[in-house]
Structures are given as structure tokens and as C-alpha cells.
Design a protein around this motif. Structure first.
Motif, PDB file in Angstrom:
ATOM      1  N   UNK A 191      14.814  15.238   9.198  1.00 22.38           N
ATOM      2  CA  UNK A 191      15.320  16.611   9.253  1.00 22.38           C
ATOM      3  C   UNK A 191      15.445  17.082  10.700  1.00 22.38           C
ATOM      4  N   UNK A 192      16.333  18.036  10.915  1.00 24.86           N
ATOM      5  CA  UNK A 192      16.409  18.724  12.199  1.00 24.86           C
ATOM      6  C   UNK A 192      15.206  19.641  12.329  1.00 24.86           C
ATOM      7  N   UNK A 193      14.841  19.942  13.575  1.00 27.37           N
ATOM      8  CA  UNK A 193      13.667  20.776  13.806  1.00 27.37           C
ATOM      9  C   UNK A 193      13.813  22.144  13.148  1.00 27.37           C
ATOM     10  N   UNK A 194      15.006  22.731  13.228  1.00 27.08           N
ATOM     11  CA  UNK A 194      15.215  24.050  12.633  1.00 27.08           C
ATOM     12  C   UNK A 194      14.990  24.027  11.124  1.00 27.08           C
ATOM     13  N   UNK A 195      15.264  22.893  10.487  1.00 27.02           N
ATOM     14  CA  UNK A 195      15.067  22.787   9.035  1.00 27.02           C
ATOM     15  C   UNK A 195      13.596  22.818   8.649  1.00 27.02           C
ATOM     16  N   UNK A 196      12.717  22.490   9.606  1.00 25.38           N
ATOM     17  CA  UNK A 196      11.279  22.467   9.320  1.00 25.38           C
ATOM     18  C   UNK A 196      10.623  23.818   9.530  1.00 25.38           C
ATOM     19  N   UNK A 197      11.345  24.792  10.084  1.00 24.37           N
ATOM     20  CA  UNK A 197      10.734  26.097  10.338  1.00 24.37           C
ATOM     21  C   UNK A 197      10.201  26.760   9.067  1.00 24.37           C
ATOM     22  N   UNK A 198      10.939  26.753   7.943  1.00 21.56           N
ATOM     23  CA  UNK A 198      10.364  27.375   6.735  1.00 21.56           C
ATOM     24  C   UNK A 198       9.051  26.740   6.297  1.00 21.56           C
ATOM     25  N   UNK A 199       8.896  25.440   6.516  1.00 18.19           N
ATOM     26  CA  UNK A 199       7.627  24.787   6.189  1.00 18.19           C
ATOM     27  C   UNK A 199       6.520  25.302   7.105  1.00 18.19           C
ATOM     28  N   UNK A 200       6.846  25.448   8.401  1.00 21.55           N
ATOM     29  CA  UNK A 200       5.844  25.921   9.366  1.00 21.55           C
ATOM     30  C   UNK A 200       5.402  27.344   9.054  1.00 21.55           C
ATOM     31  N   UNK A 201       6.356  28.217   8.745  1.00 22.18           N
ATOM     32  CA  UNK A 201       5.976  29.597   8.436  1.00 22.18           C
ATOM     33  C   UNK A 201       5.212  29.680   7.119  1.00 22.18           C
ATOM     34  N   UNK A 202       5.555  28.812   6.172  1.00 20.82           N
ATOM     35  CA  UNK A 202       4.792  28.778   4.920  1.00 20.82           C
ATOM     36  C   UNK A 202       3.349  28.363   5.179  1.00 20.82           C
ATOM     37  N   UNK A 203       3.155  27.400   6.077  1.00 22.31           N
ATOM     38  CA  UNK A 203       1.791  26.978   6.419  1.00 22.31           C
ATOM     39  C   UNK A 203       1.013  28.120   7.049  1.00 22.31           C
ATOM     40  N   UNK A 215      -5.468  22.770   7.548  1.00 20.01           N
ATOM     41  CA  UNK A 215      -5.268  21.453   8.162  1.00 20.01           C
ATOM     42  C   UNK A 215      -3.982  21.536   8.989  1.00 20.01           C
ATOM     43  N   UNK A 216      -3.811  20.673   9.986  1.00 22.47           N
ATOM     44  CA  UNK A 216      -2.709  20.838  10.941  1.00 22.47           C
ATOM     45  C   UNK A 216      -1.391  20.202  10.479  1.00 22.47           C
ATOM     46  N   UNK A 217      -0.804  20.755   9.430  1.00 23.04           N
ATOM     47  CA  UNK A 217       0.432  20.167   8.926  1.00 23.04           C
ATOM     48  C   UNK A 217       1.568  20.301   9.929  1.00 23.04           C
ATOM     49  N   UNK A 218       1.688  21.422  10.627  1.00 28.99           N
ATOM     50  CA  UNK A 218       2.798  21.583  11.573  1.00 28.99           C
ATOM     51  C   UNK A 218       2.583  20.692  12.793  1.00 28.99           C
ATOM     52  N   UNK A 219       1.353  20.639  13.285  1.00 29.10           N
ATOM     53  CA  UNK A 219       1.033  19.691  14.354  1.00 29.10           C
ATOM     54  C   UNK A 219       1.388  18.270  13.922  1.00 29.10           C
ATOM     55  N   UNK A 220       1.058  17.927  12.683  1.00 31.78           N
ATOM     56  CA  UNK A 220       1.251  16.564  12.201  1.00 31.78           C
ATOM     57  C   UNK A 220       2.721  16.191  12.149  1.00 31.78           C
ATOM     58  N   UNK A 221       3.557  17.072  11.612  1.00 32.74           N
ATOM     59  CA  UNK A 221       4.969  16.692  11.502  1.00 32.74           C
ATOM     60  C   UNK A 221       5.615  16.545  12.878  1.00 32.74           C
ATOM     61  N   UNK A 222       5.186  17.364  13.863  1.00 27.45           N
ATOM     62  CA  UNK A 222       5.691  17.220  15.221  1.00 27.45           C
ATOM     63  C   UNK A 222       5.104  15.981  15.896  1.00 27.45           C
ATOM     64  N   UNK A 223       3.813  15.730  15.701  1.00 30.38           N
ATOM     65  CA  UNK A 223       3.165  14.565  16.310  1.00 30.38           C
ATOM     66  C   UNK A 223       3.750  13.268  15.767  1.00 30.38           C
ATOM     67  N   UNK A 224       3.985  13.202  14.457  1.00 29.91           N
ATOM     68  CA  UNK A 224       4.546  11.972  13.893  1.00 29.91           C
ATOM     69  C   UNK A 224       5.962  11.725  14.393  1.00 29.91           C
TER      70      UNK A 224
END
Length: 337
Positions: A57-69, A76-85
Motif C-alpha cells: 500500500x501507499x503510505x497515505x492508504x495506511x493513515x486510516x489504520x494509524x488513526x484507528x490505532x 502495542x506499536x502497530x503503526x511503528x511496526x508497519x513503518x519499520x517492516x
């Protein structure tokens, strides 16, 4: 900010990251089941390229997941994890299992020992991606010696490792720095948590009666909530800026700008929320204090607004161009038209 990914994330987090789970995590009970549900949903690999087994996915597509977190205070660091991976994949590193916390600051090394002054997410992560001196390390949490932070309910804590237990990562050139990844993650989390704090404050103002009518009908309260709403929307826009990037990774200066503006809003939003709620807002059984405590931690995590304002200011002065050209080109990492 809404999308199919965001809707799915909100449903999952609402079911698995309940206030009870959050409170248990704050009492050093790792949210293993909640994390596993998130892992099984595939959220952690959302930004990993398809060629490396992710969703691409594009980074902008992951924003709704980050705000939901942020909205559900995932412990747990789900947003850190998706960026780190995604970062590790672009660095040519094999997929790292488990939840990964980003820890770009606060490290001291002596020989083969490393100590983090306040390692983010240490109580909810499986590994830490750290910048120690000029080197990047992936450190397993199971090998850490974790100390008490002395901060009530914090998921961060001082920790020490032997570097013999970690893995050095050769990032190569062209990848964003870890503090820019962490800034992006925090901007999204702050925006989501503020959205929930605003909703809680509006609900309370409409339900709490004083002098025979809801306190939300008093002009002074309405004015305060209006200021709060302005700051919440500013943080949302800041998160949108931070989540612009290429190949699933942020643009450095937009990450800086997004984190600076989101952090700037934290104190005003938290203070107004507690002013409207009164004494009930700080009680252990009421959920508002869970959010405002975490917001104040995220404000400082990866650098406060002052840190990022200084970074942007130094870059702007070094650019040497006029302000409009800087905003149109350098800030967005674009060529002059």
C-alpha cells in the motif's frame, strides 16, 4: 480518513483493544492476544512491497489504520511496526516477526552494551529498531533488562541490552531516518486519539447537567470546545501531511511538519478536555485519563514540536530561497516547475 482498511481496523481494535486490555498492558501484562489478532489480519505488512510478501500500500492508504490505532489506544506499536517492516524491506532485510518499536533517540553505548533512557513501547513490543550512535540495531525485547520508568501507566521504560543479542542493520542510502519514521507514526496516533477525546468531551458536555441544562449549552463551554475542535482538525491535517511519501515511506520534511503540528495541539486539547470533564476526567475508572496520558507521551516521543520546528527552520534557512518557493518545492521534496 475513512477507508475499507480503516473500517476493518476500527472493528478489530474495538473488539481486541478494550479499556480493560489497555489497563492490563499498563500493569505489565503484554497484550499478546490483541497483537496476534492484528498480525493475523495482515495490518503489520500493509506497507511492505508485494515483492517482499506485503500488501504494497501507499503510505497515505495506511493513515486510516494509524488513526484507528490512536482512536482505540492500541497497547502495542502497530503503526511503528508497519513503518519499520517497510523500512527493513527496503533495506534488504528479511521480514522481522512480531511488533517492532521505533527508538531513534536516547541511547548510550559502552563497549558491547547499549542502554535506552526511555525506550518506546518496550512493554508491548517484541523487538526494538534503534539508532545507537551511527548504527542501526534490531534488538529483541526478550533479551532486554527493563527497569521501572516511575511514570504511572507508561508503556515506555528504560532498558539495557548486550549488543551480542541484537542484529546490526545496514540501511544503505536513500532511506528516511528512524526519527522520521517515528514522527510519522506519532502524528497518526495523535490525530486518532484526539478524535476520540473530542467525541468523549462532546458527549459529556451534552449529558452533564448544571443549573437545569447541559453544560454544552453554556457559551464559555462552547467556546472552549470550538478551540478544541480546531486543534483536532489541525492535527488531522498534520497527519495527512506526515503520511505522504514514496514506496510506503515518509518524506522527511513532511514527517517533521506533521509531527510538529500534531504535538503542538496536544496540550490544548488535553487541557480543555479535562476542564470540561472536571474532576471525573482524572479518575482511574474513567477512560479520558488513558487518552490524555498517552497523548502527552506521544507529544514528546520522537521529538516535541520544538525539536521538529528547529529541524524545519534550519533546513529552510539553508535552502536560501523565498518562503513561497520553499513551501512549494523543498518542503514537499519537489523540483521547481
Amino acid at each position: 480518513m475513512e477507508s475499507m482498511l480503516g473500517d476493518a481496523a476500527n472493528r478489530l481494535f474495538a473488539q481486541t483493544c478494550t479499556p480493560d486490555v489497555i489497563r492490563q498492558a499498563e500493569q505489565s501484562q503484554p497484550p499478546a492476544q490483541a497483537w496476534q489478532a492484528c498480525e493475523d489480519a495482515g495490518f503489520a505488512d500493509a506497507l511492505v512491497p508485494e515483492s517482499r510478501g506485503g500488501a504494497g500500500l501507499a503510505l497515505a492508504d495506511a493513515l486510516p489504520l494509524a488513526t484507528a490505532a490512536g482512536r482505540h489506544l492500541c497497547p502495542y506499536p502497530i503503526v511503528d511496526t508497519l513503518l519499520a517492516r517497510a523500512w527493513l524491506a527496503h533495506a534488504g532485510h528479511a521480514p522481522a516477526p512480531g511488533a517492532i518499536a521505533l527508538a531513534p533517540h536516547g541511547w548510550q553505548a559502552s563497549g558491547r552494551q547499549a542502554a535506552g533512557a526511555n525506550v518506546p513501547w518496550i512493554r508491548g513490543a517484541d523487538a526494538v529498531l534503534a539508532r545507537i550512535g551511527e548504527q542501526t540495531w534490531l534488538l529483541p525485547v526478550r533479551a532486554a533488562t527493563i527497569e521501572s520508568s516511575g511514570v504511572h501507566g507508561s508503556l515506555d521504560a528504560p532498558a539495557r541490552w548486550s549488543l551480542e543479542d541484537g542484529e546490526r542493520i545496514d540501511a544503505g542510502a536513500g532511506l528516511p531516518a528512524l526519527d522520521e519514521l517515528a514522527a510519522t507514526a506519532c502524528a497518526g496516533l495523535i490525530a486518532g486519539a484526539m478524535d476520540r477525546v473530542l467525541a468523549m468531551t462532546l458527549d459529556h458536555a451534552n449529558q452533564r447537567q448544571q443549573f437545569g441544562k447541559p453544560i454544552g449549552r453554556f457559551q464559555a463551554v462552547q467556546q472552549q470546545i470550538s478551540v478544541m475542535a480546531e486543534q483536532v482538525w489541525a492535527a488531522r491535517m498534520a497527519a495527512q501531511l506526515a503520511f505522504q511519501g514514496r514506496d510506503g515511506l515518509p518524506r522527511p520534511l513532511l514527517a517533521a511538519l506533521g509531527k510538529a503540528r500534531a504535538s503542538l495541539a496536544v496540550a490544548r486539547v488535553a487541557d480543555i478536555a479535562h476542564a470540561v470533564h472536571g474532576a471525573i476526567g482524572i479518575t482511574e475508572e474513567y477512560d479520558l485519563q488513558l487518552y490524555t496520558r498517552r497523548l502527552r507521551e506521544w507529544r514528546l516521543a520522537a521529538g516535541s514540536e520544538s525539536h521538529w520546528h528547529a529541524r524545519i527552520g534550519a533546513h529552510a534557512l539553508a535552502d536560501g530561497g523565498d518562503a513561497v518557493s520553499y513551501l512549494r518545492t523543498a518542503l514537499f521534496d519537489r523540483e521547481t516547475a
